[in-house]
Scaffold this motif. Structure first.
Motif, PDB file in Angstrom:
ATOM      1  N   LEU A  26       0.837  -1.198   0.000  1.00  0.00           N
ATOM      2  CA  LEU A  26       0.000   0.000   0.000  1.00  0.00           C
ATOM      3  C   LEU A  26       0.870   1.246   0.000  1.00  0.00           C
ATOM      4  O   LEU A  26       1.925   1.270   0.645  1.00  0.00           O
ATOM      5  N   HIS A  27       0.404   2.282  -0.682  1.00  0.00           N
ATOM      6  CA  HIS A  27       1.028   3.601  -0.593  1.00  0.00           C
ATOM      7  C   HIS A  27      -0.043   4.582  -0.156  1.00  0.00           C
ATOM      8  O   HIS A  27      -1.011   4.828  -0.886  1.00  0.00           O
ATOM      9  N   ILE A  28       0.100   5.120   1.048  1.00  0.00           N
ATOM     10  CA  ILE A  28      -0.848   6.083   1.603  1.00  0.00           C
ATOM     11  C   ILE A  28      -0.210   7.456   1.551  1.00  0.00           C
ATOM     12  O   ILE A  28       0.883   7.668   2.077  1.00  0.00           O
ATOM     13  N   ARG A  29      -0.887   8.400   0.908  1.00  0.00           N
ATOM     14  CA  ARG A  29      -0.310   9.718   0.656  1.00  0.00           C
ATOM     15  C   ARG A  29      -0.381  10.619   1.883  1.00  0.00           C
ATOM     16  O   ARG A  29      -1.288  10.487   2.707  1.00  0.00           O
ATOM     17  N   ALA A  30       0.547  11.543   1.963  1.00  0.00           N
ATOM     18  CA  ALA A  30       0.559  12.515   3.061  1.00  0.00           C
ATOM     19  C   ALA A  30      -0.700  13.370   3.012  1.00  0.00           C
ATOM     20  O   ALA A  30      -1.109  13.852   1.954  1.00  0.00           O
ATOM     21  N   GLY A  31      -1.335  13.526   4.162  1.00  0.00           N
ATOM     22  CA  GLY A  31      -2.472  14.426   4.281  1.00  0.00           C
ATOM     23  C   GLY A  31      -3.810  13.874   3.842  1.00  0.00           C
ATOM     24  O   GLY A  31      -4.808  14.601   3.841  1.00  0.00           O
ATOM     25  N   MET A  86      -2.634   6.688  17.799  1.00  0.00           N
ATOM     26  CA  MET A  86      -3.587   5.608  17.556  1.00  0.00           C
ATOM     27  C   MET A  86      -4.798   5.745  18.463  1.00  0.00           C
ATOM     28  O   MET A  86      -4.660   6.042  19.656  1.00  0.00           O
ATOM     29  N   ILE A  87      -5.981   5.544  17.893  1.00  0.00           N
ATOM     30  CA  ILE A  87      -7.212   5.521  18.683  1.00  0.00           C
ATOM     31  C   ILE A  87      -7.869   4.161  18.491  1.00  0.00           C
ATOM     32  O   ILE A  87      -7.758   3.536  17.434  1.00  0.00           O
ATOM     33  N   PHE A  88      -8.579   3.716  19.543  1.00  0.00           N
ATOM     34  CA  PHE A  88      -9.052   2.336  19.608  1.00  0.00           C
ATOM     35  C   PHE A  88     -10.571   2.280  19.746  1.00  0.00           C
ATOM     36  O   PHE A  88     -11.218   3.246  20.153  1.00  0.00           O
ATOM     37  N   GLN A  89     -11.116   1.116  19.469  1.00  0.00           N
ATOM     38  CA  GLN A  89     -12.559   0.908  19.555  1.00  0.00           C
ATOM     39  C   GLN A  89     -13.070   1.083  20.989  1.00  0.00           C
ATOM     40  O   GLN A  89     -14.131   1.658  21.210  1.00  0.00           O
ATOM     41  N   LEU A 163      -3.762   6.635  13.415  1.00  0.00           N
ATOM     42  CA  LEU A 163      -4.366   5.346  13.080  1.00  0.00           C
ATOM     43  C   LEU A 163      -5.651   5.178  13.889  1.00  0.00           C
ATOM     44  O   LEU A 163      -5.662   5.385  15.097  1.00  0.00           O
ATOM     45  N   SER A 164      -6.714   4.785  13.212  1.00  0.00           N
ATOM     46  CA  SER A 164      -8.008   4.595  13.864  1.00  0.00           C
ATOM     47  C   SER A 164      -8.476   3.169  13.620  1.00  0.00           C
ATOM     48  O   SER A 164      -8.838   2.807  12.499  1.00  0.00           O
ATOM     49  N   ASP A 165      -8.452   2.356  14.676  1.00  0.00           N
ATOM     50  CA  ASP A 165      -8.810   0.940  14.555  1.00  0.00           C
ATOM     51  C   ASP A 165     -10.235   0.724  15.048  1.00  0.00           C
ATOM     52  O   ASP A 165     -10.478   0.562  16.242  1.00  0.00           O
ATOM     53  N   GLU A 166     -11.201   0.764  14.122  1.00  0.00           N
ATOM     54  CA  GLU A 166     -12.628   0.570  14.442  1.00  0.00           C
ATOM     55  C   GLU A 166     -13.078   1.543  15.534  1.00  0.00           C
ATOM     56  O   GLU A 166     -13.846   1.185  16.435  1.00  0.00           O
ATOM     57  N   ALA A 167     -12.626   2.793  15.434  1.00  0.00           N
ATOM     58  CA  ALA A 167     -12.846   3.747  16.523  1.00  0.00           C
ATOM     59  C   ALA A 167     -14.309   4.124  16.716  1.00  0.00           C
ATOM     60  O   ALA A 167     -14.671   4.655  17.772  1.00  0.00           O
ATOM     61  N   ILE A 194      -4.544  10.223   8.041  1.00  0.00           N
ATOM     62  CA  ILE A 194      -5.385   9.363   8.877  1.00  0.00           C
ATOM     63  C   ILE A 194      -5.630   8.049   8.150  1.00  0.00           C
ATOM     64  O   ILE A 194      -6.026   8.037   6.981  1.00  0.00           O
ATOM     65  N   VAL A 195      -5.375   6.943   8.857  1.00  0.00           N
ATOM     66  CA  VAL A 195      -5.682   5.610   8.339  1.00  0.00           C
ATOM     67  C   VAL A 195      -6.843   5.069   9.165  1.00  0.00           C
ATOM     68  O   VAL A 195      -6.730   4.910  10.382  1.00  0.00           O
ATOM     69  N   LEU A 196      -7.950   4.807   8.490  1.00  0.00           N
ATOM     70  CA  LEU A 196      -9.212   4.481   9.155  1.00  0.00           C
ATOM     71  C   LEU A 196      -9.578   3.029   8.872  1.00  0.00           C
ATOM     72  O   LEU A 196      -9.858   2.663   7.733  1.00  0.00           O
ATOM     73  N   ILE A 197      -9.565   2.201   9.918  1.00  0.00           N
ATOM     74  CA  ILE A 197      -9.947   0.797   9.794  1.00  0.00           C
ATOM     75  C   ILE A 197     -11.420   0.650  10.180  1.00  0.00           C
ATOM     76  O   ILE A 197     -11.836   1.121  11.236  1.00  0.00           O
ATOM     77  N   THR A 198     -12.214   0.012   9.321  1.00  0.00           N
ATOM     78  CA  THR A 198     -13.639  -0.109   9.609  1.00  0.00           C
ATOM     79  C   THR A 198     -14.233  -1.284   8.823  1.00  0.00           C
ATOM     80  O   THR A 198     -13.637  -1.766   7.861  1.00  0.00           O
ATOM     81  N   HIS A 199     -15.405  -1.725   9.262  1.00  0.00           N
ATOM     82  CA  HIS A 199     -16.162  -2.708   8.479  1.00  0.00           C
ATOM     83  C   HIS A 199     -17.430  -2.075   7.917  1.00  0.00           C
ATOM     84  O   HIS A 199     -18.270  -2.767   7.341  1.00  0.00           O
ATOM     85  N   GLN A 200     -17.552  -0.739   8.040  1.00  0.00           N
ATOM     86  CA  GLN A 200     -18.769  -0.041   7.643  1.00  0.00           C
ATOM     87  C   GLN A 200     -18.503   0.879   6.454  1.00  0.00           C
ATOM     88  O   GLN A 200     -17.728   1.830   6.550  1.00  0.00           O
TER      89      GLN A 200
END
Length: 346
Positions: A26-31, A86-89, A163-167, A194-200
């Motif tokens: 993966l390449h995630i761009r700045a900003g 990092m923020i968590f669920q 990083l946001s893991d299912e926050a 911001i990298v946002l992990i979600t199932h929604q």
């Protein structure tokens, strides 16, 4: 900003090795706000935890802000992690500490003075809308407020990446929208990646500029959010999008369409599903079809929404007219950038 190259992650399981990640790049761009979406067990959380090496990959390299994290020693990795919040669920707040002191914790561990801590924490509490609750304890505030504390704490070390893991998974829909709006504000005002992990998909729709779809430890699709929403290429993506843009028409609509298609003495008709996005939404395409091709059009179902402020939607249209005119109209729509699927014909 973030470069993941050929990441593999293998765990020991009771029945043998478990391959959580399989050659992810993966390449995630700045900003940007980058969304990673997939079902439970797809490998999303394993992936996000390799970015700060909470999970060290079995194979591959992780580069953040120009530093190769996988080559750093323990001291170098600790220093690099200050650039990654990092923020968590489940918030992970200390119940014995006030809102202020929870946010201050990473700064205390870094050795800042009380005056320095106050100068940094107070503006952060104002940013997340909790300045008036600085002396409250976690048990005295709501779930959404707890997540705002978690966000402020993650920002305390002035990171370059969040990083946001299912926050938002543990929050109700209204609170979720407010937290996502806050993340958008942080991205916009602080320029944070911001990298946002979600199932929604609803979460992705509101905030992500680009996204990757995961299944069984692999990325099966990625791209600009509007492009993926309007033209998904993978079946997993299409399935996830059903929560936002259902592929199937409601049963009552289909029943009504069957009646219309079967009406005696009528010219040929086709039920067309149109998918449009961006500038296509501003064009008078349906009235143009009537003028150009002499068709009778009946909109039987539709949905209009937005992805990152860009219009996006679907229409189910019953089109009647001579067969050659129907064929020409479909070609015209496709030439204008509209996706057209013929659902039924009579």
């Amino acid at each position: 900003m973030i470069l993941l190259d050929n990441i593999h992650q293998t765990y020991r399981g009771p029945k043998g090795p478990v391959h959580a990640l399989r050659g992810v790049s993966l390449h995630i761009r700045a900003g940007e706000v980058f969304g990673v979406i997939g079902r439970s067990g797809a490998g999303k959380s394993s992936l996000v935890r390799t970015i700060n090496l909470l999970n060290r990959p079995s194979q591959g390299t992780v580069t953040v802000a120009g530093r190769s994290l996988t080559t750093l020693n323990a001291a170098g990795l600790r220093a690099a992690r200050r650039d990654i919040g990092m923020i968590f669920q489940h918030f992970n707040l200390l119940t014995s500490r006030t809102v202020f002191d929870n946010v201050a914790l990473p700064l205390e561990l870094a050795g800042l003075s009380r005056q320095q801590i106050q100068a940094r924490v107070n503006p952060l509490l104002e940013l997340v809308g909790l300045g008036h609750l600085a002396d409250r304890y976690p048990a005295q505030i709501s779930g959404g407020q707890k997540q705002r504390v978690g966000i402020a704490r993650a920002l305390a070390s002035q990171p370059k990446v969040l990083l946001s893991d299912e926050a938002t998974s543990a929050l109700d829909p209204e609170t979720t929208r407010s937290i996502l709006a806050l993340l958008q504000q942080i991205n916009r005002e602080l320029g944070l990646t911001i990298v946002l992990i979600t199932h929604q998909m609803q979460v992705i729709k509101q905030v992500a500029h680009r996204l990757a779809v995961m299944e069984a430890g692999e990325i099966v699709e990625q791209g600009e959010a509007l492009k993926v929403f309007s033209d998904p290429q993978n079946e997993t993506t299409r399935s996830l999008l059903d929560d936002v843009v259902p592929r199937e028409l409601p049963a009552n609509v289909l029943e009504r369409v069957r009646t219309l298609l079967g009406a005696p003495g009528q010219p040929p008709a086709s039920l067309l599903r149109l998918v449009f996005a961006g500038s296509e939404s501003d064009q008078p395409l349906l009235s143009d079809l009537v003028r150009r091709f002499g068709l009778d059009l009946n909109i039987v179902h539709g949905q209009i929404d937005e992805v990152q402020g860009h219009p996006f939607g679907t229409l189910a249209v019953l089109a009647r007219g001579a067969q050659e005119q129907l064929t020409a109209a479909v070609s015209h729509l496709r030439g204008a950038g509209v996706q057209v699927q013929e659902v039924a014909h009579a």
